[in-house]
Design an enzyme around this catalytic site. Structure first.
Site, PDB file in Angstrom:
ATOM      1  N   GLY A  54      -0.350   5.504   2.608  1.00 41.64           N
ATOM      2  CA  GLY A  54      -0.105   4.785   1.256  1.00 41.64           C
ATOM      3  C   GLY A  54       1.108   5.183   0.667  1.00 41.64           C
ATOM      4  CB  ALA A  55       3.892   2.881  -0.512  1.00 42.93           C
ATOM      5  CG  ASP A 244       2.711  -0.246   2.447  1.00 38.66           C
ATOM      6  OD1 ASP A 244       1.894  -1.422   2.273  1.00 38.66           O
ATOM      7  OD2 ASP A 244       2.360   0.772   2.444  1.00 38.66           O
ATOM      8  CG  ASN A 254      -0.272  -4.543   1.020  1.00 36.40           C
ATOM      9  OD1 ASN A 254      -0.265  -3.453   0.872  1.00 36.40           O
ATOM     10  ND2 ASN A 254      -1.486  -5.328   0.652  1.00 36.40           N
TER      11      ASN A 254
HETATM   12  O1  MRU Z   1      -0.683   2.185   6.496  1.00 38.26           O
HETATM   13  P1  MRU Z   1      -1.065   2.644   5.498  1.00 38.26           P
HETATM   14  O2  MRU Z   1      -2.500   2.820   5.176  1.00 38.26           O
HETATM   15  O3  MRU Z   1      -0.119   3.736   4.898  1.00 38.26           O
HETATM   16  O4  MRU Z   1      -0.837   1.442   4.512  1.00 38.26           O
HETATM   17  C1  MRU Z   1      -0.635   1.379   3.236  1.00 38.26           C
HETATM   18  C2  MRU Z   1      -1.672   0.672   2.409  1.00 38.26           C
HETATM   19  O5  MRU Z   1      -2.636   1.462   2.371  1.00 38.26           O
HETATM   20  C3  MRU Z   1      -1.234  -0.656   1.888  1.00 38.26           C
HETATM   21  O6  MRU Z   1      -0.395  -1.289   2.603  1.00 38.26           O
HETATM   22  C4  MRU Z   1      -1.379  -0.492   0.375  1.00 38.26           C
HETATM   23  O7  MRU Z   1      -2.042  -1.756   0.083  1.00 38.26           O
HETATM   24  C5  MRU Z   1      -0.081  -0.243  -0.145  1.00 38.26           C
HETATM   25  S1  MRU Z   1       0.015   1.454  -0.661  1.00 38.26           S
HETATM   26  C6  MRU Z   1      -0.544   1.463  -2.464  1.00 38.26           C
END
Ligand code: MRU
Length: 369
Positions: A54-55, A244, A254
């Site tokens: 998650g970013a 992200d 995203n």
């Molecule tokens: O690959 P991840 O699990 O790190 O991906 C990030 C996410 O969970 C999503 O893209 C999310 O919607 C953005 S982070 C708030």
């Protein structure tokens, strides 16, 4: 947010004052395990291996990774080595680079003997700032939900669709897409969340469902291909997703599959909102589709599935024929024209260059300088 009544964050400084605790997200929803990070390499591995993801949480972990590095070697060379190790841990979420740039900017000018203490102080600030920003997103997104409530019949439920996990597990607390949902729940609004399972890693089914369930928010997990059908039948009032990286032109990167959900929302006049903290905006990228790097992950995420068997064991099975090639693009970019609005800590913005620049002028100045 709460796990069965007990307040948790996704990451924290441990009682020893220096090591870092984080929920191991690879083990959810089956096991709740806390990992202890004690070095910069631990932090980098936690990001690479998606123990944290998650970013915003990636950014917070990197900030603590820099602090851990400064305990080991606070020289200029140590600072550079820590930055270089962490910045390549994952490619798409811009919060990683944002947090590392913030850390480097505050540490580089000071005496190495003071760097470790200063690094922890700045990392703590970044962590607290994330929580504050998400509270701002919650308040601004709540107004959108309240407007829907006002249009509905008394007692009717607001149905929100979300993709992946942009919940408190993806941030330090509250989440981005989930922040307005948690606040609406807290205010007694009847709210229900359609949770996309989010193949191939299933962050929706494993993480979003877990956190909503443990906080007491009504939700239903759906296969990724269900959203369009629900929208055609008036069963989605609005979609809220996280991101992200948002380009300067308002394009939204995203989790893979977001673009298809935005197309379905557009075709069915369902408002499609993206919730984001300002560190997720990349003013250095002009065109999201052309310029945002898209992570490609291991094919085993596509070929294999892990779950709990009836007798309680965790087991991984293969679901794709041996020898069939697979592709695993982890993110896609939704063009700004399909986005109804960007829910930020400074209000709900139009997804365009002028609105982003007007809301965050200090970021434009920093990108230029
Ligand atoms: O690959 P991840 O699990 O790190 O991906 C990030 C996410 O969970 C999503 O893209 C999310 O919607 C953005 S982070 C708030």
């Amino acid at each position: 947010m709460k796990v069965d009544g007990k307040h948790f964050r996704s990451i924290w400084r441990e009682r020893d004052g220096w090591s870092v605790g984080a929920i191991d997200q690879r083990r959810l929803p089956h096991e709740f395990i806390v990992a202890n990070l004690t070095s910069c390499e631990d932090a980098a591995l936690a990001i690479r291996d998606m123990l944290v993801r998650g970013a915003p949480l990636i950014g917070a972990t990197a900030a603590y990774g820099m602090a851990l590095a400064m305990r080991e070697d606070a020289s200029d060379a140590g600072l550079k080595r820590a930055y270089d190790t962490l910045v390549v841990a994952r490619p798409t979420a811009i919060n990683l680079k944002w947090a590392l740039d913030e850390m480097r900017a505050s540490l580089a000018p000071i005496d190495p003997v003071e760097r470790a203490e200063a690094a922890y102080a700045r990392a703590d600030e970044i962590v607290e700032q994330d929580v504050e920003i998400n509270r701002g997103i919650a308040g601004n997104g709540l107004k959108l939900i309240e407007a829907i409530v006002a249009r509905k019949k008394p007692g009717e439920t607001v149905n929100v669709l979300t993709h992946c996990n942009a919940g408190w597990l993806a941030t330090v607390d509250w989440g981005t897409a989930t922040a307005p949902i948690y606040l609406a729940h807290e205010r007694g609004i009847k709210i229900h969340v359609w949770v996309d399972e989010t193949r191939p890693r299933n962050q929706g089914a494993s993480l979003t469902a877990w956190e909503l369930g443990h906080h007491g928010v009504a939700h239903t997990v759906i296969p990724d291909n269900t959203g369009g059908h629900l929208m055609q039948h008036g069963m989605v009032d609005l979609a809220i997703v996280g991101t992200d990286r948002v380009a300067a032109n308002g394009d939204v990167c995203n989790k893979i599959g977001t673009y298809l959900k935005a197309l379905a929302a557009h075709d069915n006049n369902v408002p499609f909102y993206v919730a984001l903290p300002s560190p997720t905006i990349d003013f250095a990228v002009d065109d999201g589709i052309r310029d945002i790097p898209i992570e490609q992950r291991s094919g085993t995420e596509v070929t294999d599935m892990t779950g709990r068997t009836a007798d309680g064991r965790l087991e991984t099975v293969r679901i794709v024929p041996e020898g069939s090639p697979v592709a695993n693009y982890a993110f896609d970019v939704t063009p700004a024209r399909l986005v109804t609005g960007l829910i930020t800590e400074r209000g709900v913005l139009k997804p365009d260059r002028a609105s982003l620049a007007a809301a965050f002028p200090e970021r434009i100045a920093a990108a230029a300088g």
